[in-house]
Structures are given as structure tokens and as C-alpha cells.
Design a protein around this motif. Structure first.
Motif, short mmCIF file in Angstrom:
data_model
loop_
_atom_site.label_atom_id
_atom_site.label_comp_id
_atom_site.label_asym_id
_atom_site.label_seq_id
_atom_site.Cartn_x
_atom_site.Cartn_y
_atom_site.Cartn_z
N ASP A 187 -13.56 26.66 24.39
CA ASP A 187 -13.58 25.67 23.30
C ASP A 187 -12.62 24.56 23.70
OD1 ASP A 187 -13.55 24.17 21.03
OD2 ASP A 187 -12.79 25.76 19.71
N ALA A 188 -13.18 23.43 24.15
CA ALA A 188 -12.37 22.31 24.63
C ALA A 188 -12.51 21.10 23.73
CB ALA A 188 -12.79 21.94 26.06
N GLY A 189 -12.80 21.33 22.44
CA GLY A 189 -13.00 20.20 21.55
C GLY A 189 -14.14 19.35 22.07
N GLN A 190 -13.98 18.01 22.00
CA GLN A 190 -15.02 17.12 22.52
C GLN A 190 -14.78 16.91 24.02
OE1 GLN A 190 -17.72 16.31 21.10
NE2 GLN A 190 -18.51 14.98 22.70
N GLY A 191 -14.83 18.00 24.76
CA GLY A 191 -14.68 17.96 26.19
C GLY A 191 -15.43 19.12 26.80
N ASP A 192 -15.30 19.30 28.12
CA ASP A 192 -15.96 20.39 28.81
C ASP A 192 -14.92 21.20 29.56
OD1 ASP A 192 -18.56 20.19 28.08
OD2 ASP A 192 -19.34 19.72 30.07
N ALA A 193 -15.03 22.53 29.51
CA ALA A 193 -14.19 23.40 30.32
C ALA A 193 -14.83 24.78 30.33
CB ALA A 193 -12.78 23.49 29.77
N ALA A 194 -14.98 25.35 31.52
CA ALA A 194 -15.55 26.69 31.64
C ALA A 194 -14.90 27.38 32.83
CB ALA A 194 -17.06 26.62 31.82
N VAL A 195 -14.81 28.70 32.74
CA VAL A 195 -14.32 29.49 33.88
C VAL A 195 -15.29 30.63 34.12
CG1 VAL A 195 -11.88 28.93 33.58
CG2 VAL A 195 -12.85 30.90 32.37
N SER A 234 -6.25 19.42 15.19
CA SER A 234 -5.33 19.97 16.18
C SER A 234 -5.61 21.48 16.31
CB SER A 234 -3.90 19.72 15.74
OG SER A 234 -3.66 20.35 14.50
N PRO A 235 -5.18 22.18 17.40
CA PRO A 235 -4.34 21.62 18.46
C PRO A 235 -5.15 20.74 19.41
CG PRO A 235 -4.90 23.88 18.98
CD PRO A 235 -5.44 23.61 17.60
N PRO A 236 -4.45 19.86 20.18
CA PRO A 236 -5.15 19.04 21.16
C PRO A 236 -5.88 19.91 22.16
CG PRO A 236 -2.90 18.26 20.83
CD PRO A 236 -3.01 19.57 20.11
N CYS A 250 -19.05 20.80 22.25
CA CYS A 250 -18.89 19.59 21.43
C CYS A 250 -17.73 19.81 20.46
CB CYS A 250 -20.17 19.26 20.67
SG CYS A 250 -20.72 20.57 19.56
N GLY A 251 -17.16 18.71 19.98
CA GLY A 251 -16.00 18.79 19.10
C GLY A 251 -16.34 18.44 17.67
N THR A 252 -15.87 19.25 16.75
CA THR A 252 -16.06 18.94 15.34
C THR A 252 -15.38 17.61 15.01
OG1 THR A 252 -16.18 21.27 14.76
CG2 THR A 252 -15.62 19.73 12.99
N GLY A 253 -16.14 16.73 14.35
CA GLY A 253 -15.59 15.43 13.99
C GLY A 253 -15.70 14.39 15.09
N ASN A 254 -16.42 14.69 16.19
CA ASN A 254 -16.53 13.70 17.27
C ASN A 254 -17.23 12.44 16.77
OD1 ASN A 254 -19.52 13.54 18.33
ND2 ASN A 254 -19.14 15.73 17.98
N THR A 255 -16.96 11.34 17.42
CA THR A 255 -17.48 10.03 16.97
C THR A 255 -18.78 9.66 17.67
OG1 THR A 255 -16.14 8.89 18.64
CG2 THR A 255 -15.17 9.20 16.44
N TYR A 256 -19.34 10.58 18.47
CA TYR A 256 -20.52 10.24 19.26
C TYR A 256 -21.83 10.75 18.65
CZ TYR A 256 -16.65 9.80 22.53
OH TYR A 256 -15.47 9.46 23.13
N GLY A 315 -19.48 20.12 15.93
CA GLY A 315 -19.82 18.75 16.28
C GLY A 315 -19.90 17.86 15.06
N LYS A 316 -20.54 16.72 15.23
CA LYS A 316 -20.77 15.82 14.09
C LYS A 316 -22.06 15.06 14.34
CE LYS A 316 -18.56 12.61 10.92
NZ LYS A 316 -17.43 11.70 10.67
N GLY A 317 -23.12 15.80 14.55
CA GLY A 317 -24.43 15.20 14.78
C GLY A 317 -25.45 15.93 13.95
N ALA A 318 -26.48 16.43 14.61
CA ALA A 318 -27.53 17.18 13.92
C ALA A 318 -26.97 18.51 13.41
CB ALA A 318 -28.71 17.41 14.85
#
Length: 645
Positions: free
Chosen positions: A47-55, A77-79, A260-266, A290-293
Motif C-alpha cells: 500500500d503506497a498511497g497514490q504510488g507504486d511499490a511491490a516486493v 497520513s502517514p506519508p 491507487c490512493g484514496t483521495g487522489n486528484t487524478y 482511490g477517488k475515481g470509479a
């Protein structure tokens, strides 16, 4: 090019030999931090917010990371960096053998400098450069550990295992398509563990074939090079500029992971991308809302957390998708065929139940499968299974469905639940015995006329009207009247009128009253009933007859005041059939006399008295309901009156 074997594979072997030697010598073993292993390939989409990260964590304990999150805060938050670090620590990861940067946007490489206590052996990217501070920080952090990938390069993890994990660079830098778009230059990395395959492509772009945006439609070219996979890390957080049909047709993923991040502006994830995924049969799992569909409960699940895939290498092997509140499965490709149908157990209604017609009731079942139940169909029958009607198609296997029971009574009700799995196998069950659908809902009835305030002359023909309704059907109607209010007695006008009848003719009785009521009683076929009375009293007055020359009045009568309701001057009219004393009073609802006139002697005749609302003390009477009462030696009459002041 020969496969690349990370240096830590050799280091792990040396460590194992050292630990064995120490154990033989009787020395205390070294404490070596390592992630928890479970014998499977663990692919953890953080869970990287509105970013990508995987291991990925191999069965042998090696770790590769694909992007690392954003260095700015989106939503709550947190960032992202702190959130990603906390997940790495919870996984027991303090060492990363390989780090892959899909491209140089801050939401993909922004956190690499923010992981204290975590070391990285080597970082790999497409080379080239980018003019942002985040990119500069990334380059400076890796220093000599930074390496440039080439197309087709293979990294082998668990190289000594009979089932190693391979990470292949399928494409990078636009894959030969000239483009200045940073997203279009993303790495496309394929992770393979036996028959399990997953593709991770950052924010790779796509468009429908033949569009003018061909310089950023990288998906169409690369999809065929990737080939079929089980899992697709959905490009660009579910953006509308990715996940097009050429890509999905070539890769045929079973599930998609959306970061995707909750509250993202995209507006991620977008309805367009989700529709394309669903149309190709791809179930999706989201790290955040997220904040889309909005997610479709049949196709989409939101973890609000990391999403872990535990993968096995076997053909037809069962892989797990794990997150809070999520425990799903998928199967690997290969020669194994799933021929096992789902098993369904129906709990409610299962025979002997009695359901109410027209009322919502729950169908409850339990469906299981050796791999996974994908959807269920629900049907009902009113004739013991001779004919079926659909309740729900391709519904989620939630175990319960809210069913609007039909408005059709039956003693031969059955429900059937059919479960489907991804291989097309079906399993079905129906109610063990018949259940009853009973009409327990009473009808409704409304008196329309007389409904209060009407005045009828005794002996005249009138029409009583009403309305009725029922959830199934009205069977019959009874109509009655009372001359003394609710207490009655009640006299039948007619009984068992046929359904659909809404009026009846009535001859007004010869008894004068100011307290008449009509009552309508409606019955349905189940003998549920509804009763309605008029909202107020109607009045019956005696006729005033003139016979021969001159006026000869044959009945004592008190007419309704005119006008009624009244204001200003009101006319009070009454008729005497013979000479008598008389008294005309105005009384309030408590029975208190507020005004009156005495007539010591009146002959037979028609009389009119005016009242202007003044009380004996000169005040105007308060607005409200009153009764006009006529007392004579010949009898008494009363009528109602409303004064408006």
C-alpha cells in the motif's frame, strides 16, 4: 545473454555453510534477519498511497523490489514513504537484492532514500536521465550500485533451486517506439515461477489500435512479447490511458492489482479502464479506494492495505490472494485441468418454510470449490420445479441474497442456487422440500363518499363510493352504515360485493341524524381484511313537504346553517309541522351554550333566524366547531356548524 545471478545468492550459500560450520563447532548461531518464508513465491503489492511499490520474496528468501512509492503525501497520513517502510519492516525485509525503477516519476522512485536500516545490493533502470530533484536523489543514493538494463535480460533468484524465480526485462524505453513521454518509457518486467507469471509495467501507456496516439501506444507492441500471465499489475493506477484490448488479449490476466490512493486528484481508477478489464474477465484488487470509479462488488475488491499473492510453481496449481477481509484463489496455466464442480448447500428457504408474499426474504447458501467459486445464479419455482424464474444472474458468492418474494401465493415453492467456477464447472442445489408463499399482507380501503360533512334528505337515493387495493387481489367488499357514530349499531348496505366494485346505490333511511358514518370492509383471498370509516359524520334531515293551498309542514326539520363554514351573517333555518314552543341554541363542542333564541309559541311553518356571531356579552364567537340545536315540544334536531370568525 546468460541469466544474471544476484550476488546475494552466493552470499546466502556462504552464510549457510558458515552457520553449519559454527553449529558443528558448538558456537552460538548468528542472528540473521530475514523475511518469513512459506515455501511459496510471495508477491506483495504494498500500500503506497497514490504510488507504486511491490516486493517479491522467493521461497529461498531473496528479495526484489519494483518501485518504492511516492515522496509526497496524497490523501491521509502517514506519508507514503513511512507507510511503505513500515510494511517492509513488518515483512522482515532489511535487505533487497534487486531494485527495479519502472521510470523516473516521483510516485515510483521517491522513497528509495527513506528506508533506514534497509540495504539495496543493486538498482536497475533504463539508464538515460531525467531533470527532477527526485531523480537526482535517486541517482546519488544508488551511486555505483546503479545499473542499466537491456531488453531480454534475465535475473535468476533461488538459482540453486529446482524451481528458480526468474525476472525478465521484456521491454524498456518505449521498446523501439520513439516517444518523449516518461510513462511510455517504463520497464516491463515479467516475474516467472514455474507456471506462475506476473507482469509489472509501472505506468506503461496504451491506446486503441490505429489511433493517432501511436507514439505512446506501447501496450499493443509489448503485450505479444509478454505473453500470457496470471497476474497483471494494472498500468498507471487504473488510468484511462492504459489497459486496452490489445494488451489484455495478448496477456489474458486472471486478476489485476491496482495501486491507487484514496483521495487522489487524478480520478484513479477510471471507469473506462475498469470496464475494459471486466469485459475481459479480469477480477481486480485495489490497495486503496482511490477517488475515481466505484468498485463493482462482482469484479472488484478493495483491501485498504497491501495485497499479497502466495504463488506455487505447479501447472494448474492454486495461488492465494490475501488481504484484510480477502482470501481468494486463482489457478496457474499449464496442462492441469480443473474438472471439479463447486459444491452448494442451501440453508434458506429449504422446505417447510412459510414466506410472506410481496415481502423481502433472504436466500442463504454456502458454495465452495477446489479452486474458487466465481459467480452464482439464483432461481425460484412456484410449481415444485416444473418451471423456474430467475432471481439473480452472475451474482457474487456472498452466501446471502435479498429476494423480493413474488405476490403469488403457493404451497409448492422451491429455490435453486447454481455456482460456477472459472473453468466453467457448475454445481447446483435446490430446496430439499417445498415451502409456502402465504399472503399475509392486508388490503387497503378508502371511503370516498360520504366522507364527512355531507347532508342527505331522508328517503333519497345516494351513491356510496370507495377505493381498495391489495398486494395480490381483492376478493370481496362489505359496506355498512351507522346513525350513531363509531359505536353503532351498524346496518349492512350490502355484503360480499365482487372484486373491482367501487360503488353501491343506497336509499337514505328515514331517521334524522347528525352522526352518520359509512364503513367499508375489504377482504383478499387469504381473508386478510382492511376497514375504513368516513373521516367525519354525514347528516340526514327529514323532508319538508307543502300540501294544498298554503304551507303545511309535515316534518320537524333543522337545516344546515348557510353558509357553512360561516362568517359575518349566517342563516339558521328550521321547519315546524305543528304549533309548539321552540328554542334554538348554539353550543360549543364541550356542550356549553354560547348563544340562543327562545320562541314561546310558533305555529307550523318555515323559519329563518340570522346570527352575526355576537355572543350575549357583545364579543364575537371564537372560530371553531359548534352544534346548532333545535328543541321543541315536537322533538329535537341537531346539526354541525363551523364558524370562521
Amino acid at each position: 545473454m546468460p541469466p544474471y545471478v544476484p550476488g546475494r545468492a552466493r552470499a546466502l550459500l556462504r552464510s549457510a555453510m558458515l552457520l553449519a560450520a559454527l553449529s558443528i563447532a558448538g558456537a552460538a548461531p548468528l542472528a540473521v534477519a530475514a523475511p518469513a518464508l512459506n515455501g511459496k513465491l510471495q508477491v506483495v503489492h504494498l500500500d503506497a498511497g497514490q504510488g507504486d511499490a511491490a516486493v517479491i520474496i522467493t521461497p529461498g528468501g531473496q528479495v526484489a523490489m519494483f518501485d518504492d512509492g511516492t515522496n509526497f503525501t496524497v490523501g491521509t497520513s502517514p506519508p507514503s514513504c513511512a507507510l511503505v517502510l513500515s510494511q517492509l519492516q513488518a515483512l522482515g525485509i532489511d535487505h533487497i537484492d534487486l531494485h527495479f525503477a519502472s521510470h523516473y516519476h516521483a510516485d515510483h522512485i521517491g522513497c528509495i532514500t527513506s528506508f533506514p536500516g534497509v540495504t539495496i545490493d543493486a538498482g536497475w533502470d533504463r539508464g538515460q536521465s531525467y531533470t527532477t530533484q527526485t531523480y537526482t536523489n535517486y541517482v546519488n543514493y544508488l551511486g555505483a550500485k546503479r545499473h542499466t538494463l537491456v531488453k531480454g535480460q534475465v535475473f535468476t533468484l533461488d538459482s540453486l533451486s529446482s524451481h528458480p524465480v526468474r525476472v525478465t526485462c521484456v521491454a524498456l524505453a518505449g521498446d523501439g517506439i520513439s516517444t518523449s513521454d516518461e510513462n511510455s518509457k517504463c520497464l516491463v518486467m515479467k516475474v516467472s515461477y514455474g507456471e506462475y507469471d506476473e507482469v509489472i509495467g509501472g505506468d506503461l501507456t496504451g491506446y486503441p489500435s490505429g489511433t493517432s496516439s501511436s507514439n505512446t501506444n506501447i501496450e499493443t507492441k509489448v503485450g505479444a512479447e509478454v505473453g500470457k500471465v496470471e497476474v497483471y499489475k494494472v498500468h498507471h493506477h487504473g488510468s484511462t490511458y492504459a489497459s486496452y484490448d490489445d494488451w489484455l488479449n495478448a496477456t489474458t490476466p486472471k486478476i489485476g492489482i491496482i495501486s491507487c490512493g484514496t483521495g487522489n486528484t487524478y480520478g484513479h481508477p477510471t471507469a473506462g479502464a475498469l470496464t475494459r478489464l471486466h469485459m475481459k474477465g479480469v477480477r481486480t484488487y485495489w490497495t486503496e479506494l482511490g477517488k475515481g470509479a466505484s468498485p463493482d462488488p462482482i469484479w472488484d475488491k478493495v483491501a485498504n492495505n497491501q495485497i499479497r499473492i502466495n504463488a506455487v510453481w505447479q501447472p494448474g496449481g492454486v495461488d492465494s490472494v490475501i488481504a484484510p477481509g480477502i482470501a481468494d484463489t486463482l489457478t496457474n496455466s499449464g496442462t492441469a485441468v480443473d474438472g471439479t464442480p463447486p459444491v452448494v448447500l442451501l440453508t434458506t428457504p429449504n422446505g417447510g418454510d412459510t414466506l410472506s408474499a410481496g415481502v423481502t426474504s433472504n436466500v442463504i447458501w454456502n458454495a465452495s470449490d477446489n479452486v474458487a467459486v466465481t459467480t452464482v445464479d439464483i432461481d425460484y419455482s412456484l410449481d415444485n420445479g416444473a418451471h423456474w424464474t430467475n432471481i439473480a444472474l452472475t451474482s457474487a458468492n456472498t452466501g446471502s441474497y435479498s429476494w423480493a418474494v413474488p405476490n403469488t401465493p403457493s404451497t409448492q415453492g422451491r429455490v435453486r442456487v447454481t455456482a460456477h467456477d472459472a473453468a466453467g464447472n457448475t454445481g447446483s442445489t435446490l430446496s430439499a422440500d417445498a415451502f409456502v408463499i402465504a399472503d399475509r399482507t392486508p388490503p387497503s380501503a378508502w371511503v370516498i363518499r360520504p366522507n364527512g360533512g355531507e347532508s342527505y334528505v331522508a328517503g333519497t337515493a345516494q351513491t356510496i363510493t370507495w377505493n381498495t387495493s391489495d398486494n395480490v387481489a381483492i376478493d370481496s367488499v362489505n359496506v355498512a352504515y351507522s346513525l350513531q357514530g363509531v359505536a353503532g349499531p351498524w346496518f349492512a348496505i350490502t355484503q360480499t360485493l365482487a372484486a373491482g366494485t367501487d360503488s353501491v346505490s343506497w336509499t337514505v333511511p328515514a331517521t334524522a341524524t347528525d352522526s352518520g358514518l359509512v364503513r367499508v370492509t375489504a377482504f383478499d383471498h387469504a381473508q386478510n381484511l382492511a376497514v375504513d370509516l368516513g373521516d367525519g359524520f354525514f347528516h340526514i334531515t327529514q323532508p319538508v313537504l307543502a300540501v294544498g293551498s298554503g304551507d303545511r309542514f309535515l316534518a320537524l326539520a333543522l337545516y344546515r346553517p348557510s353558509p357553512n363554514p360561516g362568517h359575518g351573517q349566517v342563516t339558521l333555518r328550521f321547519a315546524m309541522p305543528a304549533a309548539s314552543v321552540a328554542r334554538l341554541d348554539m353550543v360549543d363542542v364541550s356542550g356549553r351554550r354560547v348563544w340562543g333564541r327562545d320562541f314561546p309559541s310558533l305555529s307550523a311553518g318555515d323559519y329563518r333566524v340570522s346570527w352575526d356571531g355576537h355572543l350575549p356579552d357583545g364579543r364575537i364567537a371564537p372560530a371553531g366547531a359548534y352544534f346548532v340545536r333545535l328543541d321543541t315540544g315536537l322533538g329535537q334536531r341537531t346539526t354541525r356548524f363551523v364558524w370562521l370568525n
